[in-house]
Scaffold this motif. Structure first.
Motif, PDB file in Angstrom:
ATOM      1  N   THR A 133     -66.427  12.176  50.851  1.00 17.99           N
ATOM      2  CA  THR A 133     -67.659  12.806  50.378  1.00 17.99           C
ATOM      3  C   THR A 133     -68.736  11.778  50.066  1.00 17.99           C
ATOM      4  O   THR A 133     -69.918  11.981  50.385  1.00 17.99           O
ATOM      5  CB  THR A 133     -67.374  13.643  49.111  1.00 17.99           C
ATOM      6  N   PHE A 134     -68.338  10.660  49.457  1.00 22.80           N
ATOM      7  CA  PHE A 134     -69.332   9.711  48.955  1.00 22.80           C
ATOM      8  C   PHE A 134     -69.708   8.601  49.939  1.00 22.80           C
ATOM      9  O   PHE A 134     -70.714   7.917  49.727  1.00 22.80           O
ATOM     10  CB  PHE A 134     -68.843   9.100  47.641  1.00 22.80           C
ATOM     11  N   ALA A 135     -68.931   8.431  51.006  1.00 26.82           N
ATOM     12  CA  ALA A 135     -69.238   7.363  51.976  1.00 26.82           C
ATOM     13  C   ALA A 135     -70.617   7.531  52.612  1.00 26.82           C
ATOM     14  O   ALA A 135     -71.404   6.569  52.654  1.00 26.82           O
ATOM     15  CB  ALA A 135     -68.147   7.285  53.042  1.00 26.82           C
ATOM     16  N   PRO A 136     -70.985   8.694  53.139  1.00 25.63           N
ATOM     17  CA  PRO A 136     -72.326   8.830  53.721  1.00 25.63           C
ATOM     18  C   PRO A 136     -73.439   8.710  52.687  1.00 25.63           C
ATOM     19  O   PRO A 136     -74.523   8.206  52.996  1.00 25.63           O
ATOM     20  CB  PRO A 136     -72.299  10.239  54.348  1.00 25.63           C
ATOM     21  N   ILE A 137     -73.173   9.157  51.447  1.00 22.93           N
ATOM     22  CA  ILE A 137     -74.183   9.026  50.386  1.00 22.93           C
ATOM     23  C   ILE A 137     -74.453   7.547  50.119  1.00 22.93           C
ATOM     24  O   ILE A 137     -75.609   7.121  50.012  1.00 22.93           O
ATOM     25  CB  ILE A 137     -73.700   9.729  49.101  1.00 22.93           C
ATOM     26  N   LEU A 138     -73.375   6.772  50.030  1.00 25.62           N
ATOM     27  CA  LEU A 138     -73.530   5.339  49.772  1.00 25.62           C
ATOM     28  C   LEU A 138     -74.181   4.640  50.958  1.00 25.62           C
ATOM     29  O   LEU A 138     -74.981   3.721  50.772  1.00 25.62           O
ATOM     30  CB  LEU A 138     -72.169   4.715  49.474  1.00 25.62           C
ATOM     31  N   ALA A 139     -73.868   5.072  52.176  1.00 26.18           N
ATOM     32  CA  ALA A 139     -74.487   4.487  53.371  1.00 26.18           C
ATOM     33  C   ALA A 139     -76.001   4.666  53.331  1.00 26.18           C
ATOM     34  O   ALA A 139     -76.762   3.760  53.687  1.00 26.18           O
ATOM     35  CB  ALA A 139     -73.907   5.129  54.627  1.00 26.18           C
ATOM     36  N   GLY A 140     -76.437   5.834  52.896  1.00 33.95           N
ATOM     37  CA  GLY A 140     -77.869   6.066  52.754  1.00 33.95           C
ATOM     38  C   GLY A 140     -78.454   5.289  51.605  1.00 33.95           C
ATOM     39  O   GLY A 140     -79.571   4.755  51.689  1.00 33.95           O
ATOM     40  N   LEU A 141     -77.709   5.188  50.529  1.00 39.03           N
ATOM     41  CA  LEU A 141     -78.166   4.489  49.336  1.00 39.03           C
ATOM     42  C   LEU A 141     -78.433   3.010  49.627  1.00 39.03           C
ATOM     43  O   LEU A 141     -79.396   2.442  49.127  1.00 39.03           O
ATOM     44  CB  LEU A 141     -77.123   4.643  48.229  1.00 39.03           C
ATOM     45  N   VAL A 142     -77.580   2.386  50.452  1.00 39.72           N
ATOM     46  CA  VAL A 142     -77.768   0.967  50.792  1.00 39.72           C
ATOM     47  C   VAL A 142     -78.638   0.801  52.037  1.00 39.72           C
ATOM     48  O   VAL A 142     -78.779  -0.292  52.565  1.00 39.72           O
ATOM     49  CB  VAL A 142     -76.409   0.257  50.999  1.00 39.72           C
ATOM     50  N   ARG A 143     -79.171   1.934  52.513  1.00 47.03           N
ATOM     51  CA  ARG A 143     -80.077   1.956  53.664  1.00 47.03           C
ATOM     52  C   ARG A 143     -79.432   1.370  54.929  1.00 47.03           C
ATOM     53  O   ARG A 143     -79.997   0.514  55.610  1.00 47.03           O
ATOM     54  CB  ARG A 143     -81.387   1.232  53.338  1.00 47.03           C
ATOM     55  N   MET A 144     -78.249   1.849  55.217  1.00 44.46           N
ATOM     56  CA  MET A 144     -77.568   1.479  56.456  1.00 44.46           C
ATOM     57  C   MET A 144     -78.416   1.923  57.641  1.00 44.46           C
ATOM     58  O   MET A 144     -79.059   2.977  57.616  1.00 44.46           O
ATOM     59  CB  MET A 144     -76.189   2.163  56.506  1.00 44.46           C
ATOM     60  N   ASN A 145     -78.469   1.101  58.694  1.00 46.26           N
ATOM     61  CA  ASN A 145     -79.230   1.423  59.899  1.00 46.26           C
ATOM     62  C   ASN A 145     -78.850   2.820  60.407  1.00 46.26           C
ATOM     63  O   ASN A 145     -77.672   3.139  60.565  1.00 46.26           O
ATOM     64  CB  ASN A 145     -78.942   0.375  60.976  1.00 46.26           C
ATOM     65  N   PHE A 146     -79.863   3.648  60.677  1.00 47.36           N
ATOM     66  CA  PHE A 146     -79.613   5.044  61.029  1.00 47.36           C
ATOM     67  C   PHE A 146     -78.836   5.192  62.334  1.00 47.36           C
ATOM     68  O   PHE A 146     -77.958   6.063  62.450  1.00 47.36           O
ATOM     69  CB  PHE A 146     -80.937   5.803  61.139  1.00 47.36           C
ATOM     70  N   ILE A 147     -79.142   4.356  63.308  1.00 45.48           N
ATOM     71  CA  ILE A 147     -78.446   4.434  64.602  1.00 45.48           C
ATOM     72  C   ILE A 147     -76.976   4.052  64.420  1.00 45.48           C
ATOM     73  O   ILE A 147     -76.080   4.714  64.959  1.00 45.48           O
ATOM     74  CB  ILE A 147     -79.122   3.529  65.651  1.00 45.48           C
ATOM     75  N   GLN A 148     -76.731   2.992  63.650  1.00 42.19           N
ATOM     76  CA  GLN A 148     -75.348   2.600  63.367  1.00 42.19           C
ATOM     77  C   GLN A 148     -74.614   3.718  62.634  1.00 42.19           C
ATOM     78  O   GLN A 148     -73.465   4.035  62.954  1.00 42.19           O
ATOM     79  CB  GLN A 148     -75.319   1.326  62.514  1.00 42.19           C
ATOM     80  N   PHE A 149     -75.289   4.298  61.655  1.00 43.49           N
ATOM     81  CA  PHE A 149     -74.678   5.391  60.906  1.00 43.49           C
ATOM     82  C   PHE A 149     -74.328   6.539  61.840  1.00 43.49           C
ATOM     83  O   PHE A 149     -73.239   7.127  61.742  1.00 43.49           O
ATOM     84  CB  PHE A 149     -75.618   5.892  59.808  1.00 43.49           C
ATOM     85  N   THR A 150     -75.237   6.873  62.739  1.00 40.68           N
ATOM     86  CA  THR A 150     -75.011   7.973  63.681  1.00 40.68           C
ATOM     87  C   THR A 150     -73.788   7.713  64.551  1.00 40.68           C
ATOM     88  O   THR A 150     -72.959   8.614  64.757  1.00 40.68           O
ATOM     89  CB  THR A 150     -76.249   8.169  64.580  1.00 40.68           C
TER      90      THR A 150
END
Length: 210
Positions: A133-150
């Motif tokens: 549940t919290f992994a994508p929230i944290l990815a956004g919080l640390v501003r992970m590259n959107f393409i990498q996240f996708t």
């Protein structure tokens, strides 16, 4: 109070969710659990596995391909929602006080997974309660590259869906009588989930002390 308790009991009862709520209820729960911070307690892994079993036994009268695509889409969209909320409301989440539906320690535990596994956490986390549940929230919080996240979001969602829904479907087809042992399947997944959570907590505690 009794109505609230009954509602929570319903949410934790995967068999009843599938039988009464059908595919729509399954997809809603998958969506919420994969990125909305208050959905960490929802059944994930065994809900998907039982969904595959119920499709195979025709207790859930939906084509398996539709179910697979629906669960995959709900998981991916849920994670996107978590990523966006983390990216745009990161400060509020960081400063949010502990409550029944949110604990700062969940973010801290997820952060340790990111430190250890990097972006692969988004794939590994799919199989880890709470961290999922919290992994994508944290990815956004640390501003992970959107393409990498996708990329990691799509890969993780596909592996999670195929492994659990696909696995349940294949097992249900090969051993149709398994539908009579649903409660044992739930207990099995609960045991794995409990073990995973406790082990993760102890490892995180040990690393924190070190």
């Amino acid at each position: 109070m009794e109505e609230i308790s009954a509602f929570f009991n319903y949410l934790m009862n995967s068999e009843e969710i599938i039988q009464t709520g059908g595919l729509l209820a399954i997809l809603l729960i998958v969506y919420v659990e994969n990125g909305l911070f208050f959905g960490f307690f929802l059944p994930g892994d065994y809900l998907l596995f039982l969904t595959g079993v119920f499709v195979a036994s025709q207790h859930l009268e939906q084509p398996i391909l539709l179910v697979l695509f629906g669960v995959f889409a709900a998981a991916v969209l849920g994670s996107y929602t978590g990523y966006i909320s983390g990216r745009f409301f990161g400060d509020k989440i960081r400063n949010k006080k502990d409550s029944l539906f949110f604990k700062q320690k969940y973010l801290e535990r997820t952060s340790r997974y990111f430190e250890k596994y990097g972006n692969r956490t988004l794939i590994i986390a799919r199989f880890l309660p709470i961290v999922r549940t919290f992994a994508p929230i944290l990815a956004g919080l640390v501003r992970m590259n959107f393409i990498q996240f996708t990329i990691y979001n799509l890969i993780g969602g596909a592996i999670w869906t195929l492994t659990l829904v696909g696995g349940g479907y294949l097992l249900g087809n090969k051993f149709p009588f398994i539908i009579d042992y649903v409660h044992y399947i739930i207990l099995f997944f609960l045991a794995i989930t409990t073990f995973t959570v406790i082990k993760g907590y102890l490892n995180a505690k040990k690393e924190f002390k070190d």
